[in-house]
Design an enzyme around this catalytic site. Structure first.
Site, PDB file in Angstrom:
ATOM      1  N   CYS A   1       0.872  -1.177   0.000  1.00  0.00           N
ATOM      2  CA  CYS A   1       0.000   0.000   0.000  1.00  0.00           C
ATOM      3  C   CYS A   1       0.908   1.226   0.000  1.00  0.00           C
ATOM      4  O   CYS A   1       2.123   1.095  -0.046  1.00  0.00           O
ATOM      5  CB  CYS A   1      -1.011  -0.014   1.150  1.00  0.00           C
ATOM      6  SG  CYS A   1      -0.336   0.122   2.803  1.00  0.00           S
TER       7      CYS A   1
ATOM      8  N   CYS B   1       3.673  -0.219  -8.285  1.00  0.00           N
ATOM      9  CA  CYS B   1       4.220  -1.562  -8.131  1.00  0.00           C
ATOM     10  C   CYS B   1       4.698  -2.094  -9.481  1.00  0.00           C
ATOM     11  O   CYS B   1       3.930  -2.138 -10.434  1.00  0.00           O
ATOM     12  CB  CYS B   1       3.142  -2.483  -7.551  1.00  0.00           C
ATOM     13  SG  CYS B   1       3.770  -4.072  -7.058  1.00  0.00           S
TER      14      CYS B   1
ATOM     15  N   CYS C   1      -2.073   1.473  -4.159  1.00  0.00           N
ATOM     16  CA  CYS C   1      -0.850   2.124  -4.647  1.00  0.00           C
ATOM     17  C   CYS C   1      -0.749   2.058  -6.156  1.00  0.00           C
ATOM     18  O   CYS C   1       0.172   2.602  -6.754  1.00  0.00           O
ATOM     19  CB  CYS C   1       0.397   1.541  -3.995  1.00  0.00           C
ATOM     20  SG  CYS C   1       0.709  -0.161  -4.438  1.00  0.00           S
TER      21      CYS C   1
END
Length: 140
Positions: free
Chosen positions: A12, A90, A86
Site C-alpha cells: 500500500c 508496483c 498504490c
C-alpha cells in the site's frame, strides 16, 4: 503455486495500515507456511496507532513493526503481489499473480473506522490461505 513455500507481498502507499494488517493476519494464520512481506510506495515513519490498537483487539501485536519501502527485489521474490491503493507504483513481472484489493485507507481514521477495514482484510486473508494452502484446513 509451484513454490514449496509460497510468498506473498502486500503493498500500500504508506505501509502503515492495510498492508501491515494483511501481512500480520497471513503470518498469524499460516504460522510460517507462507513467506510474508509488506511494503509501501511512500512508507510512513511508523505504523498507524489505530491500526496497532485494532490488531491488538484480535490478539496480534504490530507495535514493533516498521513501514518498509517497496523494492523491485521484494516483488521479484514474491509469488503473489497484492496491492491496496498504490496502483501503478508496483512493478509488474511476468509469472507473478497480481491482485488489487479495494479497501478504505485507515490513515487519519480512528479505531471505529479501522475495525471494519481490519475485519474485511481478515476475511480476504482467510480466503487467500485457502488458495495458497488448500491442504491446511480452516486456519485457527
Amino acid at each position: 503455486m509451484t513454490a514449496a513455500v509460497p510468498s506473498v507481498l502486500f503493498v500500500c502507499v504508506h505501509n502503515a495500515g492495510r498492508s501491515q494488517m494483511a501481512a500480520a493476519f497471513l503470518t498469524h494464520l499460516t504460522r510460517g507456511r507462507v513467506q510474508v512481506r509488506s511494503a509501501g510506495s511512500a512508507p510512513a515513519e511508523h505504523v498507524n496507532p489505530a491500526v496497532v490498537e485494532a490488531m491488538n483487539e484480535v490478539g496480534i501485536d504490530l507495535a514493533a513493526e516498521l513501514p518498509k519501502a517497496l523494492t523491485v527485489e521484494a516483488v521479484q521474490a514474491s509469488d503473489v503481489v497484492i496491492t491496496m491503493g498504490c496502483g501503478d507504483a508496483c512493478p509488474i513481472f511476468p509469472g507473478k499473480r497480481y491482485e488489487d484489493w479495494k479497501l478504505d485507507d485507515p490513515a487519519g481514521q480512528g479505531i471505529a473506522a479501522v475495525r471494519p477495514i481490519r475485519d474485511e482484510i481478515e476475511i480476504r486473508i482467510r480466503a487467500l490461505v485457502g488458495e495458497l494452502l488448500p491442504d491446511a484446513g480452516d486456519p485457527a
